[in-house]
Design a protein around this motif. Sequence first.
Motif, PDB file in Angstrom:
ATOM      1  N   GLU A   2      29.625 -16.610  24.979  1.00  0.00           N
ATOM      2  CA  GLU A   2      27.784 -15.693  24.968  1.00  0.00           C
ATOM      3  C   GLU A   2      27.315 -16.118  24.127  1.00  0.00           C
ATOM      4  OE1 GLU A   2      30.797 -14.026  25.024  1.00  0.00           O
ATOM      5  OE2 GLU A   2      30.641 -13.028  26.890  1.00  0.00           O
ATOM      6  N   LYS A   3      27.446 -16.965  22.829  1.00  0.00           N
ATOM      7  CA  LYS A   3      26.777 -17.590  21.564  1.00  0.00           C
ATOM      8  C   LYS A   3      26.083 -18.150  21.720  1.00  0.00           C
ATOM      9  CE  LYS A   3      29.908 -14.567  18.805  1.00  0.00           C
ATOM     10  NZ  LYS A   3      30.501 -14.568  16.805  1.00  0.00           N
ATOM     11  N   ILE A   4      26.444 -19.590  22.816  1.00  0.00           N
ATOM     12  CA  ILE A   4      25.776 -20.572  23.661  1.00  0.00           C
ATOM     13  C   ILE A   4      25.040 -20.087  23.975  1.00  0.00           C
ATOM     14  CG2 ILE A   4      26.390 -22.544  24.831  1.00  0.00           C
ATOM     15  CD1 ILE A   4      29.133 -22.800  23.275  1.00  0.00           C
ATOM     16  N   ILE A   5      25.235 -19.307  24.933  1.00  0.00           N
ATOM     17  CA  ILE A   5      23.769 -18.754  26.409  1.00  0.00           C
ATOM     18  C   ILE A   5      22.724 -18.623  24.939  1.00  0.00           C
ATOM     19  CG2 ILE A   5      23.376 -17.878  28.053  1.00  0.00           C
ATOM     20  CD1 ILE A   5      26.613 -18.148  28.419  1.00  0.00           C
ATOM     21  N   ILE A   6      22.889 -17.226  24.352  1.00  0.00           N
ATOM     22  CA  ILE A   6      21.994 -16.896  23.258  1.00  0.00           C
ATOM     23  C   ILE A   6      21.258 -17.128  22.385  1.00  0.00           C
ATOM     24  CG2 ILE A   6      21.650 -15.220  21.703  1.00  0.00           C
ATOM     25  CD1 ILE A   6      23.875 -13.478  23.137  1.00  0.00           C
ATOM     26  N   LEU A   8      21.498 -20.970  22.843  1.00  0.00           N
ATOM     27  CA  LEU A   8      20.639 -21.874  23.704  1.00  0.00           C
ATOM     28  C   LEU A   8      18.886 -21.391  24.627  1.00  0.00           C
ATOM     29  CD1 LEU A   8      22.800 -23.702  26.748  1.00  0.00           C
ATOM     30  CD2 LEU A   8      21.398 -24.786  24.530  1.00  0.00           C
ATOM     31  N   VAL A   9      19.074 -19.750  24.693  1.00  0.00           N
ATOM     32  CA  VAL A   9      17.855 -18.864  24.984  1.00  0.00           C
ATOM     33  C   VAL A   9      16.937 -19.319  23.996  1.00  0.00           C
ATOM     34  CG1 VAL A   9      16.857 -16.676  25.706  1.00  0.00           C
ATOM     35  CG2 VAL A   9      18.610 -17.766  26.590  1.00  0.00           C
ATOM     36  N   PHE A  10      17.160 -18.784  22.290  1.00  0.00           N
ATOM     37  CA  PHE A  10      17.078 -18.529  21.520  1.00  0.00           C
ATOM     38  C   PHE A  10      15.917 -19.893  20.930  1.00  0.00           C
ATOM     39  CE2 PHE A  10      16.806 -18.501  16.573  1.00  0.00           C
ATOM     40  CZ  PHE A  10      16.088 -17.831  16.205  1.00  0.00           C
ATOM     41  N   VAL A  11      16.848 -21.270  21.077  1.00  0.00           N
ATOM     42  CA  VAL A  11      16.245 -22.559  21.105  1.00  0.00           C
ATOM     43  C   VAL A  11      15.603 -22.563  22.015  1.00  0.00           C
ATOM     44  CG1 VAL A  11      16.628 -25.133  20.755  1.00  0.00           C
ATOM     45  CG2 VAL A  11      18.468 -23.407  19.655  1.00  0.00           C
ATOM     46  N   GLY A  12      15.415 -22.267  23.021  1.00  0.00           N
ATOM     47  CA  GLY A  12      14.197 -22.698  23.753  1.00  0.00           C
ATOM     48  C   GLY A  12      13.051 -22.142  24.036  1.00  0.00           C
ATOM     49  N   ALA A  13      13.336 -20.461  23.290  1.00  0.00           N
ATOM     50  CA  ALA A  13      12.017 -19.555  23.125  1.00  0.00           C
ATOM     51  C   ALA A  13      10.940 -20.303  21.270  1.00  0.00           C
ATOM     52  CB  ALA A  13      12.632 -18.556  22.641  1.00  0.00           C
ATOM     53  N   VAL A  14      11.925 -21.052  20.826  1.00  0.00           N
ATOM     54  CA  VAL A  14      11.504 -21.407  19.316  1.00  0.00           C
ATOM     55  C   VAL A  14      11.136 -22.517  20.149  1.00  0.00           C
ATOM     56  CG1 VAL A  14      11.747 -22.932  16.877  1.00  0.00           C
ATOM     57  CG2 VAL A  14      12.928 -19.960  17.995  1.00  0.00           C
ATOM     58  N   VAL A  15      11.068 -23.664  20.491  1.00  0.00           N
ATOM     59  CA  VAL A  15      10.498 -24.733  20.621  1.00  0.00           C
ATOM     60  C   VAL A  15       9.425 -24.340  22.023  1.00  0.00           C
ATOM     61  CG1 VAL A  15      10.910 -26.915  21.952  1.00  0.00           C
ATOM     62  CG2 VAL A  15      12.527 -25.988  20.668  1.00  0.00           C
ATOM     63  N   TYR A  16       9.258 -23.562  22.780  1.00  0.00           N
ATOM     64  CA  TYR A  16       7.946 -22.700  23.154  1.00  0.00           C
ATOM     65  C   TYR A  16       7.455 -22.921  22.405  1.00  0.00           C
ATOM     66  CZ  TYR A  16       5.418 -20.227  26.662  1.00  0.00           C
ATOM     67  OH  TYR A  16       3.982 -19.977  27.683  1.00  0.00           O
ATOM     68  N   LEU A  17       7.162 -21.406  21.418  1.00  0.00           N
ATOM     69  CA  LEU A  17       6.179 -21.135  20.677  1.00  0.00           C
ATOM     70  C   LEU A  17       6.299 -22.162  19.790  1.00  0.00           C
ATOM     71  CD1 LEU A  17       8.228 -17.150  19.953  1.00  0.00           C
ATOM     72  CD2 LEU A  17       5.909 -17.867  21.322  1.00  0.00           C
ATOM     73  N   GLY A  18       6.700 -22.884  19.662  1.00  0.00           N
ATOM     74  CA  GLY A  18       6.512 -24.090  18.390  1.00  0.00           C
ATOM     75  C   GLY A  18       5.211 -25.231  18.862  1.00  0.00           C
ATOM     76  N   ARG A  19       5.609 -24.849  20.497  1.00  0.00           N
ATOM     77  CA  ARG A  19       5.052 -26.479  20.744  1.00  0.00           C
ATOM     78  C   ARG A  19       3.062 -25.647  21.056  1.00  0.00           C
ATOM     79  NH1 ARG A  19       4.125 -27.507  26.765  1.00  0.00           N
ATOM     80  NH2 ARG A  19       2.944 -29.630  27.491  1.00  0.00           N
ATOM     81  N   MET A  20       3.374 -24.391  21.632  1.00  0.00           N
ATOM     82  CA  MET A  20       1.999 -23.901  21.723  1.00  0.00           C
ATOM     83  C   MET A  20       1.485 -24.198  20.467  1.00  0.00           C
ATOM     84  SD  MET A  20       2.661 -20.432  23.836  1.00  0.00           S
ATOM     85  CE  MET A  20       0.983 -19.661  24.299  1.00  0.00           C
ATOM     86  N   VAL A  21       1.768 -23.542  19.452  1.00  0.00           N
ATOM     87  CA  VAL A  21       1.578 -23.787  18.216  1.00  0.00           C
ATOM     88  C   VAL A  21       0.683 -24.747  17.618  1.00  0.00           C
ATOM     89  CG1 VAL A  21       1.366 -23.520  15.217  1.00  0.00           C
ATOM     90  CG2 VAL A  21       2.710 -22.189  17.243  1.00  0.00           C
ATOM     91  N   TYR A  22       1.575 -26.081  18.136  1.00  0.00           N
ATOM     92  CA  TYR A  22       1.017 -27.650  17.745  1.00  0.00           C
ATOM     93  C   TYR A  22      -0.033 -27.670  18.857  1.00  0.00           C
ATOM     94  CZ  TYR A  22       1.442 -32.207  17.454  1.00  0.00           C
ATOM     95  OH  TYR A  22       1.255 -33.605  17.526  1.00  0.00           O
TER      96      TYR A  22
END
Length: 50
Positions: A2-6, A8-22
């Motif tokens: 479960e920690k791996i899935i959580i 991955l979801v967290f890292v994906g969200a951070v990448v998505y938000l970082g891309r929007m800010v960039y």
Amino acid sequence: MEKIIISLVFVGAVVYLGRMVYRMFFSKQVGCAKGCGTCSAMPTETNNPV
């Protein structure tokens, strides 16, 4: 497992938000970072004398 899935979801969200800010600060496009195209279609000047 479960920690791996959580993680991955967290890292994906951070990448998505970082891309929007960039894209908001460093993009050469006219308009906003959403990419829907409505911001550039909005009028920038009004002809109403107030």
